[in-house]
Design an enzyme around this catalytic site. Structure first.
Site, short mmCIF file in Angstrom:
data_model
loop_
_atom_site.label_atom_id
_atom_site.label_comp_id
_atom_site.label_asym_id
_atom_site.label_seq_id
_atom_site.Cartn_x
_atom_site.Cartn_y
_atom_site.Cartn_z
N TYR A 33 -25.77 39.57 21.78
CA TYR A 33 -24.57 38.74 21.76
C TYR A 33 -24.89 37.47 22.52
CZ TYR A 33 -21.54 42.60 20.21
OH TYR A 33 -20.95 43.61 19.50
N ASP A 39 -15.01 34.63 26.08
CA ASP A 39 -16.44 34.35 25.97
C ASP A 39 -16.75 33.26 24.96
OD1 ASP A 39 -15.79 35.93 23.81
OD2 ASP A 39 -17.22 37.53 24.26
N LYS A 69 -25.86 41.24 26.33
CA LYS A 69 -25.24 39.94 26.61
C LYS A 69 -26.27 38.82 26.66
CE LYS A 69 -21.50 39.28 27.21
NZ LYS A 69 -20.46 38.90 26.19
N ARG A 127 -23.89 48.17 29.82
CA ARG A 127 -24.39 48.57 28.51
C ARG A 127 -25.90 48.32 28.45
NH1 ARG A 127 -20.33 45.06 24.88
NH2 ARG A 127 -20.55 43.73 26.74
#
Length: 369
Positions: free
Chosen positions: A93, A268, A74, A15
């Protein structure tokens, strides 16, 4: 503001933080956007598309991180810690609860870290929702694949056939992941049970999905019984900012039949299964414990990066625009969703869930802004 978009370096993460269309929007508003060379290739966005949108393509990653705000997908890895500095805005994130070292680095450097997953709007998590939709839907197709005998499963077809029972899917957590997983599983013809603590949510799920679904209160007895009978179990319980609760014990896993599959979407944040010993990757996604196949990939949507990138940036862009145009302080004072996203600010930890999970001091963000 100068905005940087680095290439994701987490294993199998394809991504990207902004699409070319997003870049064009930000440039039109007067901002400068640095995009690392080939940052979008994994999502099928070319350097030429970014250049045409007005981005400056950088082949030196340090140049990208020199921006005032970094927008990525991420959490930064150790190789990226060297670029942290006071005043840098990091928008991504982060899932800091199990990431003690990353949290310490953010605090030491004075980075303003804004986490997609803790941004709240009227009791919802709007920046987590699209990836939860992707993860929930993918969990079923992944689980169906892993139940095939050549992939280590017990040889179950989730939808069954006439005269043969369909597979049993148990979903723990009735939020966005759980709903989307249930929807997909029902569409495949599986037997579906979903457990949640909130009876109102269970009633909503019955209204949404019909009487084909079994809804159960989430308690130890119901979880133990359901897990023991399941072919596929999906854990999807998340507490914003905090470490995920362990709901399925090792003893429960031992009661499952050999070749069953568990998928820990909450890995996660630490995971919902006691047997989730480590996060896995798309290149090596499973391990077997007590005869049960465990799938614990921490970035499930990374397997469908183009869909996921569009879904993510559909909701992140408006907040990126707000932060870029007003700065963090003004944006947070004028928008409570931005305020709830701030996890570290001026060397202080400002998310209660992260602080509790790491046994650190917590500072209310409103005392600092």
């Amino acid at each position: 503001m100068i905005i940087g978009v680095p290439r994701e370096i987490k294993t199998s993460e394809n991504r990207v933080g902004l699409t070319p269309g997003n870049v064009a929007t930000l440039v039109a508003e007067g901002h400068t956007v640095f995009v690392e060379e080939n940052a979008g290739l994994g999502s099928n966005f070319t350097n030429e598309e970014y250049s045409k949108a007005g981005a400056e393509i950088k082949n030196n990653i340090a140049d990208v991180w020199s921006a005032e705000m970094i927008i990525k997908v991420k959490e930064p890895l150790k190789e990226e810690f060297q670029y942290f500095r006071e005043g840098l805005i990091l928008f991504a994130y982060l899932h800091l609860a199990p990431e003690y070292e990353l949290t310490q680095e953010l605090l030491n450097s004075g980075v303003t870290a804004i986490a997609y997953e803790t941004m709240e709007y009227q009791g919802t998590l709007p920046l987590l929702t699209p990836m939860s939709e992707v993860a929930g839907r993918m969990a079923i197709q992944i689980g169906a694949n892993l139940l095939e005998q050549p992939n280590g499963g017990k040889g179950i077809l989730l939808g069954g056939i006439p005269g043969v029972s369909s597979g049993k899917v148990v979903i723990i957590g009735g939020g966005t992941v759980g709903y989307n997983a249930a929807k997909m599983a029902l569409g495949m013809g599986a037997q579906v049970s979903i457990l949640d603590l909130n009876p109102i949510r269970l009633a909503e799920l019955e209204n949404l999905l019909g009487d084909q679904i079994e809804t159960l209160m989430s308690n130890t007895e119901n979880i133990e019984r359901s897990v023991a009978e399941a072919d596929l179990v999906i854990g999807s319980v998340l507490i914003p900012g905090a470490k995920a609760p362990v709901l399925v014990t090792e003893e429960m896993i031992k009661q499952m039949s050999e070749g069953s599959v568990v998928i820990d979407i909450a890995v996660d944040q630490g995971g919902n299964f006691e047997t989730t010993t480590h996060a896995t990757t798309h290149s090596d996604p499973t391990y077997v414990k007590h005869g049960v196949v465990h799938y614990a990939v921490a970035n499930v949507p990374g397997a469908v990066p183009r869909t996921a990138t569009f879904g993510l940036t559909n909701v992140t862009l408006r907040y990126a625009q707000l932060i870029a145009s007003k700065g963090v302080r003004s944006a947070a004072l004028n928008n409570s969703t931005v305020l709830t996203g701030i996890n570290t600010y001026k060397g202080k930890l400002t998310n209660k869930g992260v602080a509790s999970s790491q046994d650190r001091d917590y500072t209310e963000i409103s005392d600092l802004i």
